[in-house]
Structures are given as C-alpha cells and as structure tokens.
Scaffold this active site. Structure first.
Site, mmCIF file in Angstrom:
data_model
loop_
_atom_site.group_PDB
_atom_site.id
_atom_site.type_symbol
_atom_site.label_atom_id
_atom_site.label_comp_id
_atom_site.label_asym_id
_atom_site.label_seq_id
_atom_site.Cartn_x
_atom_site.Cartn_y
_atom_site.Cartn_z
ATOM 1 N N LYS A 90 21.385 11.918 -81.707
ATOM 2 C CA LYS A 90 20.093 11.744 -82.365
ATOM 3 C C LYS A 90 20.137 12.085 -83.845
ATOM 4 O O LYS A 90 19.470 11.443 -84.667
ATOM 5 C CB LYS A 90 19.026 12.573 -81.646
ATOM 6 C CG LYS A 90 18.686 12.054 -80.256
ATOM 7 C CD LYS A 90 17.607 12.903 -79.612
ATOM 8 C CE LYS A 90 17.163 12.317 -78.279
ATOM 9 N NZ LYS A 90 18.242 12.300 -77.275
ATOM 10 N N GLU A 149 11.960 19.378 -84.526
ATOM 11 C CA GLU A 149 11.063 18.479 -85.226
ATOM 12 C C GLU A 149 9.625 18.780 -84.829
ATOM 13 O O GLU A 149 9.368 19.462 -83.833
ATOM 14 C CB GLU A 149 11.405 17.011 -84.941
ATOM 15 C CG GLU A 149 11.259 16.586 -83.509
ATOM 16 C CD GLU A 149 11.727 15.153 -83.268
ATOM 17 O OE1 GLU A 149 12.546 14.640 -84.055
ATOM 18 O OE2 GLU A 149 11.275 14.551 -82.281
ATOM 19 N N HIS A 205 9.455 13.710 -68.748
ATOM 20 C CA HIS A 205 10.012 12.877 -69.824
ATOM 21 C C HIS A 205 10.756 11.647 -69.297
ATOM 22 O O HIS A 205 11.484 11.006 -70.050
ATOM 23 C CB HIS A 205 10.948 13.701 -70.727
ATOM 24 C CG HIS A 205 10.287 14.899 -71.337
ATOM 25 N ND1 HIS A 205 9.382 14.793 -72.372
ATOM 26 C CD2 HIS A 205 10.387 16.223 -71.049
ATOM 27 C CE1 HIS A 205 8.957 16.012 -72.692
ATOM 28 N NE2 HIS A 205 9.539 16.888 -71.913
ATOM 29 N N ARG A 250 21.914 -0.056 -74.723
ATOM 30 C CA ARG A 250 22.197 -0.655 -73.412
ATOM 31 C C ARG A 250 20.985 -1.439 -72.949
ATOM 32 O O ARG A 250 19.946 -1.454 -73.613
ATOM 33 C CB ARG A 250 22.508 0.439 -72.395
ATOM 34 C CG ARG A 250 21.390 1.480 -72.322
ATOM 35 C CD ARG A 250 21.548 2.431 -71.172
ATOM 36 N NE ARG A 250 20.662 3.580 -71.264
ATOM 37 C CZ ARG A 250 19.381 3.593 -70.953
ATOM 38 N NH1 ARG A 250 18.789 2.478 -70.535
ATOM 39 N NH2 ARG A 250 18.660 4.697 -71.055
#
Length: 491
Positions: free
Chosen positions: A115, A199, A234, A291
């Site tokens: 990330k 973040e 999630h 993908r």
C-alpha cells in the site's frame, strides 16, 4: 494460446474454464486431495493432482503448479483470485519458465501489493488520497506524534495487508499503544510483514471500485464502478453495479483517476482500483487489486464484456477491440456472496455435507458455483460456496429478483449466508441507497434475523391454514367432527 492451466479451484476455476472453452482453448485443472471429485476437475480437459488438502501443500505450491503446466504443455496460467493471484514471485516464476501469466507483470503486482509503494507510485498523478503518512512505522512514540497531527479517529493499516487483517480503528490517544501492537502482530502473522502505517479514518464511507482493462499496446479503459459497501469484518458480502449514489460527473472523475493509477504502474490486464467516498462525495484512492475480483460478474452484466475473455486476449498481446466511447452502462446488477457460514452465530464457518443443493434458475439470474448436491464442504479453504448474481432493467428489479432467487436457492446440511443476503436486500437502508460500510454494525443482529424467520413462519402458517380451509372439500380432507373415521382404536 491453445491451452491454459487454471491455478485455482471451485467456482472461479469453473468460471474461467467456461470462457476458455467458448474461445476454443483447452483447459487444465489442478486439484488437491480434498478436491479430487470436484466439478472443476471433471469439467477440465485435463487434471493434475498437486498435493495434500492444505493449500500450502497444493494451491499455494508454486513449483508444483508450474510443473503441472510444463507437464501438460499449457502455454498460459490463469491464477483466478486468492491463492497466488497477487504473488509477484509466482508471476515471475511462470514467466521464467516460458509460460504466459494471464495477469499483470510482476512489477505491477509488487508495487500495488504494498500500500505504501502504491501511494508513492501514484503520488505524481494528482490523485486524491486519504491524509496520512507515506512510510511504515513500528514505534508507538512515532505513531502517537503522527496521530496528534492527523487528528482522531485514525486507521492503522498493514502495509502488505488485505481483507481487513492488520487493520485497527483508533478513536483516542489512550487506545493507540494496544491497537498498534495488535495491528503489528496480526500483520506479521498474516503476511510475514509487521510494517504498518497511519491515515485519517474516514467515517461513514462508501467503498467504490473502478474496473480497468489495459492491453500491451498502451490502451487503458475503465468499465465503470461497483459499489461494495456492504461488508462484514472489512470483507465484501454484497456488491452492485452501478452505484446508486454516483453522479455522471463523479463517475467520470473516478474513472479517469483509475486509469492514471493503472498508468502509474504500467499495468496490463484486468485490475480494480478501489476508492473511499465520504459523505460529501469526495473520493480518495485506497488501493489497486491486481487480479480479477470476486464481484466481476456485475460489471460483465452491465457492460456486456466478458472480463476473463479480455484477460486471455490481452495475454495473447491482442488489442482491446473497443474504445472508452463504446462502453456504456445498461441495466443494474447485484451480487450476493454465498458463504458456508452461520449468520445466526457470528458468521462462524459451517462445515458439513450438502444434503440438498437446488440452484435458482430463470431470466436475469446467474449463479457461479463449484459445488453439487452430496458434496462435503472442505475445511481447508475459503468458505465461499457461490456468487448469486441478478440483473434487471433497474436497481429495484435487480433487488426483487435477488430476493426471489434467494428464496429458490435450496441448501440443506450446512448453514449459509443466504438469509443474511435476503435481510440486506429487504432492508430500507439498502433499498433506499442510504447506506455505508457500517451497514452490518448499524442494522444487523442475529436477533433481527430470528425475528424475520418467526414472521415468515407465521405468515406461511396463516397462508397454509387459509388454503386448507378453502380447499378442504376439494381435497376431501376428513373433518374430525363429522368423519366416521375412528380417532381411537376400538377393541
């Protein structure tokens, strides 16, 4: 490319094989001990046993998969999703053995798989990003300093993470040390890499992703968005296309941003760029999945484009046979993931035998599955049984068709998430389009599902009684008060 090996199992292996067959391409299945009799093994033109049931000894064994491709003279390997689909080492190993990897180049997988590296790659493309730091940390003192600068709530995320692992929401400074330690520990266990970053936590976000296709001739197009905000832990559980809240202007801006992300890593193939959309409809780059996505069928239905076919054509160095202007949204599609999990028991896995397995059928209903009646659900792999997809002229039609399809989908022997899917489709927050990623947290409890069951049983009983009373004469059902049939045995 006359033959490809599918380095996967279950419904996605079958789904890829069907497109390959349509294209006149022969297929090779690989299988573990647990999947010896699986439908994808029987459907393929050839099948190769690659190991014991645990995925580490079979579907994650790179050398055995490449060996199977060489043995069967397969010119390509399609990884599907999960397992090795986003493994740059595997993609490189495939290429080093002279086999075509049906997916992006190792460089793109490597960059977008981290990330922080992904954020660094897209930094110069003027793409909105969530406020935060762009380097990994492990020191709590550093995390405390950064958190104060960003402002709470914050989100701790594993740099190499995915699927919600190594992710923690922190509401206040006092929670930070404990949550930081947990995130690092979980990231190390799941990915072998404890690096995390921080973040700003976007409250009440929607999860919107853009499908992109990029060929080897420099063409990159987007195929519009998918709404993936119905999640638990999630993990996406219900997806749809298009989103109920995007305006044409926002859709265009997100599509252009997604194309820039693909350019940033020299992307080739089918990929998905994920964004968060806040309550003011500002969007922020989240990550790129290098993908095919589980939810790709909803995009196929609204665009008429077979994404697996495009993946294979791109891998054969063919140009995309359409332009951005040729693409448009037609109708609405909805997908419910069907897991072998019990929604009444905190979605715990439900292993067992499929005593009854009856598929829903009809216009506008698509089912991607890899199981049959009588099969046992293996404990070694992801518990997803199938993807149930519906397509209608508009969102309301797609939702109603989904409710109908769920009621016709008969599975006994194990618990599944079908009742939860029905709960979502009937909930006012979902049908109105006024929901976010906290839908499950806000609206769902097992008790509510119990209530729904009780109401349905009561209605069914009343309908049954009404029909009985209306038709008892026609059916010639004996009346206990007037019948001469003895209620007790006489001596």
């Amino acid at each position: 490319m006359e033959k490809i090996l599918i380095a996967n199992r279950g419904e996605i292996a079958l789904r890829i094989m069907r497109t390959a067959q349509k294209m006149g391409i022969k297929t090779v299945a690989v299988y573990s001990d647990a999947d010896r009799e699986a439908p994808h093994v029987r459907f393929a033109d050839e099948a190769v046993h690659i190991g014991n049931s645990p995925s580490t000894e079979s579907y994650l064994n790179m050398d055995k998969i490449v060996e199977a491709a060489l043995k069967t003279k397969a010119q390509g390997i399609h990884p599907g999703y999960g397992f090795l689909s986003e493994n740059a080492v595997f993609a490189q190993l495939v290429a080093d053995n002279g086999i075509t990897f049906v997916g992006p180049k190792p460089h793109a997988i490597r960059v977008m798989g981290d990330k922080l590296a992904a954020k660094e790659a897209v930094k110069g493309y003027n793409i909105p990003m969530v406020p935060g730091i762009e380097e990994s940390i492990t020191e709590i003192s550093v995390a405390q300093k950064i958190s104060k600068q960003i402002g709470f709530p914050i989100l701790i995320k594993a740099s190499a993470g995915g699927g919600g692992k190594g992710m923690r929401v922190v509401q206040q400074l006092s929670e930070l040390p404990d949550q930081m330690e947990r995130a690092i520990s979980e990231a190390e266990a799941a990915f072998g890499n404890g690096a995390v970053f921080i973040e700003k936590y976007i409250e009440s976000p929607r999860h919107i992703e853009i499908q992109v296709l990029a060929d080897t001739h420099g063409n990159i197009f987007h195929l519009f968005e998918r709404e993936c905000s119905i999640q638990r832990r999630h993990q996406k559980v219900v997806e749809e296309a298009p989103s109920a809240v995007l305006t044409p202007k926002i859709r265009d801006a997100m599509g252009k941003a997604a194309i820039k992300v693909a350019k940033a890593c020299d992307y080739v193939g089918a990929g998905t760029v994920e964004f968060l959309l806040d309550s003011d409809k500002n969007f922020y780059f989240l990550e790129m999945n290098t993908r095919l996505q589980v939810e790709h069928p909803v995009t196929e239905l609204i665009t008429g484009i077979d994404l697996v076919e495009q993946q294979i054509k791109i891998a054969r160095n063919e140009k995309l046979a359409f332009s951005q202007q040729d693409l448009s949204i037609k109708g609405h599609a909805l997908e419910v993931r069907v897991y072998a999990e019990d929604p009444l028991d905190n979605f715990l896995p439900s292993m067992g035998n499929l005593e009854t397995y009856k598929r829903p059928k009809g216009k506008g209903i698509r089912l991607d599955d890899g199981f049959e009646e009588g099969m046992t659900i293996p404990m070694y792999y992801d518990p997803m049984l199938a993807k149930l997809i519906t397509y209608g002229q508009d969102r309301d039609e797609a939702i109603q068709l989904m409710i109908q399809a769920i009621s016709e989908y008969k599975i006994k022997g194990i618990s599944t998430t079908l009742p939860f899917g029905k709960f979502v489709c009937e909930h006012k927050a979902f049908t109105s389009g006024e929901f976010d990623t906290h839908f499950v947290k806000k609206y769902y409890t097992p008790e509510l599902l119990h209530q729904q069951y009780a109401q349905e049983r009561e209605i069914a009983a009343m309908v049954g009684l009404k029909l009985f009373l209306e038709h008892k004469d026609i059916l010639k059902v004996p009346d206990r008060e007037n019948s001469n049939w003895p209620l007790k045995r006489t001596k």
